[in-house]
Design an enzyme around this catalytic site. Structure first.
Site, PDB file in Angstrom:
ATOM      1  N   ASP A   1       9.034  -6.247   2.011  1.00 12.04           N
ATOM      2  CA  ASP A   1       9.207  -5.661   3.340  1.00 12.04           C
ATOM      3  C   ASP A   1      10.634  -5.142   3.388  1.00 12.04           C
ATOM      4  OD1 ASP A   1       7.692  -5.240   5.859  1.00 12.04           O
ATOM      5  OD2 ASP A   1       9.547  -6.025   6.689  1.00 12.04           O
TER       6      ASP A   1
ATOM      7  N   HIS B   1      18.769  -1.814  -2.595  1.00  7.79           N
ATOM      8  CA  HIS B   1      18.377  -3.043  -1.902  1.00  7.79           C
ATOM      9  C   HIS B   1      17.228  -3.746  -2.632  1.00  7.79           C
ATOM     10  CE1 HIS B   1      16.137   0.427  -0.787  1.00  7.79           C
ATOM     11  NE2 HIS B   1      15.334  -0.178   0.059  1.00  7.79           N
TER      12      HIS B   1
ATOM     13  N   PHE C   1      11.500   8.353  -1.954  1.00  5.78           N
ATOM     14  CA  PHE C   1      10.489   8.325  -0.896  1.00  5.78           C
ATOM     15  C   PHE C   1      11.166   7.898   0.409  1.00  5.78           C
ATOM     16  CE2 PHE C   1       9.898   3.703  -0.425  1.00  5.78           C
ATOM     17  CZ  PHE C   1      10.466   3.224  -1.598  1.00  5.78           C
ATOM     18  N   GLY C   2      10.379   7.921   1.462  1.00  5.16           N
ATOM     19  CA  GLY C   2      10.848   7.396   2.748  1.00  5.16           C
ATOM     20  C   GLY C   2      12.157   8.039   3.216  1.00  5.16           C
ATOM     21  N   TYR C   3      13.141   7.195   3.524  1.00  7.62           N
ATOM     22  CA  TYR C   3      14.426   7.653   4.069  1.00  7.62           C
ATOM     23  C   TYR C   3      15.452   7.996   2.983  1.00  7.62           C
ATOM     24  CZ  TYR C   3      12.619   5.658   8.453  1.00  7.62           C
ATOM     25  OH  TYR C   3      11.863   5.371   9.567  1.00  7.62           O
TER      26      TYR C   3
ATOM     27  N   HIS D   1       0.838  -1.196   0.000  1.00  9.47           N
ATOM     28  CA  HIS D   1       0.000   0.000   0.000  1.00  9.47           C
ATOM     29  C   HIS D   1       0.875   1.249   0.000  1.00  9.47           C
ATOM     30  CE1 HIS D   1      -2.771  -3.161   1.165  1.00  9.47           C
ATOM     31  NE2 HIS D   1      -3.750  -2.376   0.768  1.00  9.47           N
TER      32      HIS D   1
END
Ligand code: ITT
Length: 208
Positions: A75, A195, A159-161, A15
């Site tokens: 994940d 990754h 996005f994110g970190y 999501h």
């Protein structure tokens, strides 16, 4: 263990829009029809496992069961050496209910400051990709990229970190890179950068 080839439609059990976009880019060249879990109204399961692979499998199992199609889940997270691997599998939670990654990046900075550790702040991004079939067959792959954290954050891309992570291979953060550079799959078979792309390289060799 024998891997199973992916041929038909695949549900992408995420999501997270940033991940969904990268995973579609990675799968695109293989001509596989992809369906997002959101478009099938598949709810987000609670991530109760204690590893990236465990949570990737949990998300893919839930989607495969609901959709009765093979399902693909990611994940992933940022693991900071001086913080004992945190936020790790809790990387999404550090952004709070509003999923604000400026807040999450600032929390990483504050926790490093409180720890008294001096730079360079070693870290890695890890990604587990799982494919689960409705009959219970499961395949899982992991990829990792090592680097250092930079403060203040640099770059507005990704996005994110991404704005605080600089991979060892390059002199810019993931936030300063075009996404194609971050997740490129080198045509000559050499190692990908991110990754997610590294996990995908392992998956594509086995299952595509
Ligand atoms: P789904 O479970 O629906 O896939 P999520 O955002 O909850 O979405 P995770 O539980 O795997 O996903 O959380 C991992 C968090 O780590 C994610 O929210 C990102 O912000 C961060 N992360 C993972 N890969 C990243 C990347 O390539 N760049 C920047 N941040 C990343």
């Amino acid at each position: 263990m024998s891997y199973r080839k992916i041929t038909g439609p695949l549900v992408i059990a995420t999501h997270n829009e940033g991940k969904l976009w990268e995973l579609k880019q990675l799968l695109g060249p293989y001509g596989i029809e992809v369906i997002s879990a959101g478009s099938l109204n598949i709810p987000e399961p609670e991530e109760t496992e204690d590893s990236f692979q465990g949570n990737a499998l949990l998300k893919a199992r839930a989607a495969a069961h609901r959709a009765q199609l093979p399902a693909f889940a990611d994940d992933s997270g940022l693991c900071v050496e001086a913080l004992g691997g945190a936020p790790g599998i809790y990387s999404a939670r550090w952004a709070g209910a509003n999923r604000d990654f400026k807040v999450a990046c600032e929390r990483v900075r504050q926790e490093l400051e409180a720890s008294g550790v001096q730079p360079p702040f070693r870290a890695n991004f890890t990604c587990a990709l799982a494919i689960v079939w409705p009959d219970g067959h499961e395949d899982v792959f992991e990829g990792q990229v090592d680097g250092v954290l930079v403060f203040p954050p640099r770059g507005e891309k990704g996005f994110g970190y991404d704005p605080i992570f600089k991979p060892d291979e390059l002199d810019k953060t993931f936030g300063e890179m075009m996404s194609a550079e971050k997740h490129a799959l080198p045509g000559d078979g050499s190692r990908a950068l991110s990754h997610r792309a590294r996990a995908f390289q392992a998956l594509s060799r086995a299952c595509l």
